[in-house]
Motif scaffolding. Structure first.
Motif, mmCIF file in Angstrom:
data_model
loop_
_atom_site.group_PDB
_atom_site.id
_atom_site.type_symbol
_atom_site.label_atom_id
_atom_site.label_comp_id
_atom_site.label_asym_id
_atom_site.label_seq_id
_atom_site.Cartn_x
_atom_site.Cartn_y
_atom_site.Cartn_z
ATOM 1 N N SER A 37 0.918 -1.206 0.092
ATOM 2 C CA SER A 37 -0.049 -0.202 -0.016
ATOM 3 C C SER A 37 0.725 1.208 0.305
ATOM 4 O O SER A 37 2.085 0.988 -0.255
ATOM 5 N N GLY A 38 0.415 2.245 0.198
ATOM 6 C CA GLY A 38 1.076 3.582 0.109
ATOM 7 C C GLY A 38 0.485 4.722 0.686
ATOM 8 O O GLY A 38 -0.909 4.703 1.100
ATOM 9 N N HIS A 39 0.844 6.021 0.575
ATOM 10 C CA HIS A 39 0.087 6.961 1.254
ATOM 11 C C HIS A 39 -0.791 7.493 0.025
ATOM 12 O O HIS A 39 -0.839 7.465 -1.096
ATOM 13 N N PRO A 40 -2.278 7.909 0.504
ATOM 14 C CA PRO A 40 -3.321 8.244 -0.310
ATOM 15 C C PRO A 40 -3.124 9.570 -1.140
ATOM 16 O O PRO A 40 -3.898 9.880 -1.975
ATOM 17 N N ASP A 41 -2.427 10.363 -0.631
ATOM 18 C CA ASP A 41 -2.368 11.791 -1.172
ATOM 19 C C ASP A 41 -0.962 12.282 -1.377
ATOM 20 O O ASP A 41 -0.406 13.467 -0.790
ATOM 21 N N TRP A 42 -0.048 11.629 -1.945
ATOM 22 C CA TRP A 42 1.553 11.865 -2.025
ATOM 23 C C TRP A 42 1.880 11.917 -3.476
ATOM 24 O O TRP A 42 2.624 11.111 -3.968
ATOM 25 N N LYS A 43 1.157 12.618 -4.338
ATOM 26 C CA LYS A 43 1.456 12.634 -5.796
ATOM 27 C C LYS A 43 2.761 13.285 -6.231
ATOM 28 O O LYS A 43 3.034 14.174 -5.500
ATOM 29 N N PRO A 44 3.695 12.826 -7.133
ATOM 30 C CA PRO A 44 3.239 11.831 -8.088
ATOM 31 C C PRO A 44 3.471 10.147 -7.531
ATOM 32 O O PRO A 44 3.607 9.311 -8.259
ATOM 33 N N VAL A 45 4.191 10.289 -6.535
ATOM 34 C CA VAL A 45 4.721 8.843 -6.156
ATOM 35 C C VAL A 45 3.693 7.950 -5.628
ATOM 36 O O VAL A 45 3.979 6.799 -6.128
ATOM 37 N N TYR A 76 -5.501 -0.017 -1.751
ATOM 38 C CA TYR A 76 -5.901 1.151 -0.822
ATOM 39 C C TYR A 76 -6.252 0.499 0.408
ATOM 40 O O TYR A 76 -7.241 -0.247 0.358
ATOM 41 N N VAL A 77 -5.628 0.834 1.467
ATOM 42 C CA VAL A 77 -6.318 0.089 2.732
ATOM 43 C C VAL A 77 -6.606 1.036 4.004
ATOM 44 O O VAL A 77 -7.064 0.746 4.996
ATOM 45 N N GLY A 78 -6.382 2.326 3.440
ATOM 46 C CA GLY A 78 -6.895 3.538 4.653
ATOM 47 C C GLY A 78 -5.894 4.712 4.484
ATOM 48 O O GLY A 78 -5.090 4.719 3.783
ATOM 49 N N SER A 79 -5.967 5.362 5.454
ATOM 50 C CA SER A 79 -5.267 6.858 5.648
ATOM 51 C C SER A 79 -3.802 6.177 6.031
ATOM 52 O O SER A 79 -3.398 5.214 6.106
ATOM 53 N N TRP A 80 -2.911 7.157 5.946
ATOM 54 C CA TRP A 80 -1.368 6.915 6.108
ATOM 55 C C TRP A 80 -1.231 6.219 7.514
ATOM 56 O O TRP A 80 -0.316 5.337 7.496
ATOM 57 N N ASP A 81 -1.988 6.651 8.383
ATOM 58 C CA ASP A 81 -1.501 6.171 9.734
ATOM 59 C C ASP A 81 -1.992 4.841 9.836
ATOM 60 O O ASP A 81 -1.614 3.750 10.436
ATOM 61 N N VAL A 82 -3.067 4.544 9.128
ATOM 62 C CA VAL A 82 -3.785 3.154 9.047
ATOM 63 C C VAL A 82 -2.860 2.023 8.468
ATOM 64 O O VAL A 82 -2.523 1.145 8.813
ATOM 65 N N VAL A 83 -2.293 2.759 7.235
ATOM 66 C CA VAL A 83 -1.138 1.975 6.415
ATOM 67 C C VAL A 83 -0.347 1.325 7.339
ATOM 68 O O VAL A 83 0.465 0.410 7.206
ATOM 69 N N GLN A 84 0.377 2.223 8.251
ATOM 70 C CA GLN A 84 1.579 2.032 8.989
ATOM 71 C C GLN A 84 0.907 1.075 10.186
ATOM 72 O O GLN A 84 2.094 0.040 10.436
ATOM 73 N N GLN A 85 -0.233 1.236 10.372
ATOM 74 C CA GLN A 85 -0.555 0.195 11.598
ATOM 75 C C GLN A 85 -0.669 -1.429 10.995
ATOM 76 O O GLN A 85 -0.266 -2.265 11.600
ATOM 77 N N ASN A 164 3.812 24.142 17.810
ATOM 78 C CA ASN A 164 2.266 24.522 17.812
ATOM 79 C C ASN A 164 1.809 23.733 16.605
ATOM 80 O O ASN A 164 1.625 24.575 15.483
ATOM 81 N N LEU A 165 1.607 22.516 16.545
ATOM 82 C CA LEU A 165 1.531 21.802 15.190
ATOM 83 C C LEU A 165 0.061 21.249 15.332
ATOM 84 O O LEU A 165 0.133 20.272 15.959
ATOM 85 N N THR A 166 -0.933 21.583 14.387
ATOM 86 C CA THR A 166 -2.256 20.769 14.431
ATOM 87 C C THR A 166 -2.092 19.737 13.418
ATOM 88 O O THR A 166 -1.446 19.792 12.386
ATOM 89 N N ARG A 167 -2.640 18.587 13.751
ATOM 90 C CA ARG A 167 -2.617 17.299 12.750
ATOM 91 C C ARG A 167 -4.061 17.152 12.347
ATOM 92 O O ARG A 167 -5.171 17.139 12.877
ATOM 93 N N VAL A 168 -4.303 17.075 10.933
ATOM 94 C CA VAL A 168 -5.559 16.743 10.113
ATOM 95 C C VAL A 168 -5.412 15.480 9.156
ATOM 96 O O VAL A 168 -4.071 15.092 9.022
ATOM 97 N N TYR A 169 -6.391 15.090 8.785
ATOM 98 C CA TYR A 169 -6.399 13.709 8.010
ATOM 99 C C TYR A 169 -5.954 13.898 6.585
ATOM 100 O O TYR A 169 -5.307 12.947 6.006
ATOM 101 N N THR A 170 -6.390 15.109 6.162
ATOM 102 C CA THR A 170 -6.160 15.239 4.617
ATOM 103 C C THR A 170 -5.412 16.570 4.292
ATOM 104 O O THR A 170 -5.465 17.397 5.102
#
Length: 249
Positions: A37-45, A76-85, A164-170
């Motif tokens: 699998s891979g990151h779902p939003d890391w074009k063009p890789v 595709y198996v999910g978001s990037w954190d899900v891929v790593q899990q 001060n870094l907010t984390r979001v999913y997309t």
């Protein structure tokens, strides 16, 4: 046969069926098709399209494993954190492209690097600030996507400096926060960010600096039966690099 014995046998069969269903998604043996699998939003890789992960990373993976005689299911198996899990648990065999960090090395075998990936800082026009080094981020509010690394040095700095870094999913959510003026900067892939800015016509967003240059590797879960092929994977990658079918830097 007594009613009690029948009930016990039915219960045992149910337990066996439940166990089979629970473990069926986990690669327990080599079947000549590796699930990556891979990151779902890391074009063009790498990026998501339907139920698949497409891009340079999956293409490199297919070339490598074709050389070894193994099919690739780039899923595709999910978001990037899900891929790593799922890599940690062995539910998927590998990842087509990933940065190297200490935490990830605990559950992944890494190939040799096969390309370089720049990480950029994006800002809203009119909200510029001086950036010469990572310390200039102290006192600013930023946003990043869940599960992403920006290289060990910058990752460590983010934690040690308590940025001060907010984390979001997309990345779409991150760019929206930037446009609304709720954060000062967004750290993201330079290539993917440029493409998204162009495609979404985010004319008020600009790339301010390259904050990190990272190497991309293939990663194989230490729980995958395909981990035994790491030597073959590296040999195939070396041939592709020498023949300039992929670019290392």
């Amino acid at each position: 046969m007594s009613k009690k014995i029948v009930l016990i046998l039915v219960a045992l069969v149910a337990i066996i069926l439940i166990a089979a269903c629970t473990t069926s998604s986990v690669p327990s043996k080599e079947n000549n098709t590796i699930v990556i699998s891979g990151h779902p939003d890391w074009k063009p890789v790498m990026w998501r399209e339907g139920d698949s992960i497409l891009g340079i990373g999956p293409n490199v993976s297919r070339m490598v494993f074709k050389d070894i005689g193994i099919e690739v299911d780039s899923r595709y198996v999910g978001s990037w954190d899900v891929v790593q899990q799922k890599l940690k648990t062995g539910e998927i065999d590998g990842v087509c492209a990933i940065y190297k960090t200490r935490e990830r090395e605990e559950y992944l075998y890494y190939s040799i690097p096969y390309t370089t990936d720049p990480v950029a800082m994006y800002i809203k026009k009119g909200n510029e600030f001086v950036y010469n080094q990572k310390e200039d981020l102290i006192g600013k509010s930023g946003v990043a996507t869940v599960g992403d690394s920006y290289g060990q040095e910058l990752d460590d700095f983010i934690i040690q400096s308590n940025l001060n870094l907010t984390r979001v999913y997309t990345p779409q959510q991150a760019f929206a926060l930037l446009e609304e003026g709720k954060v000062d900067y967004f750290i993201y892939s330079a290539y993917a960010g440029r493409k998204m800015i162009s495609e979404a016509n985010l004319s008020d967003i600009e790339e301010a600096a390259i904050v990190s240059n990272q190497l991309f590797y293939m990663g194989i879960s230490k729980k995958s039966p395909y981990a035994k092929h790491m030597g073959d994977i590296n040999s195939s990658l070396e041939k592709l690099i020498v023949n300039q079918k992929i670019l290392k830097s």
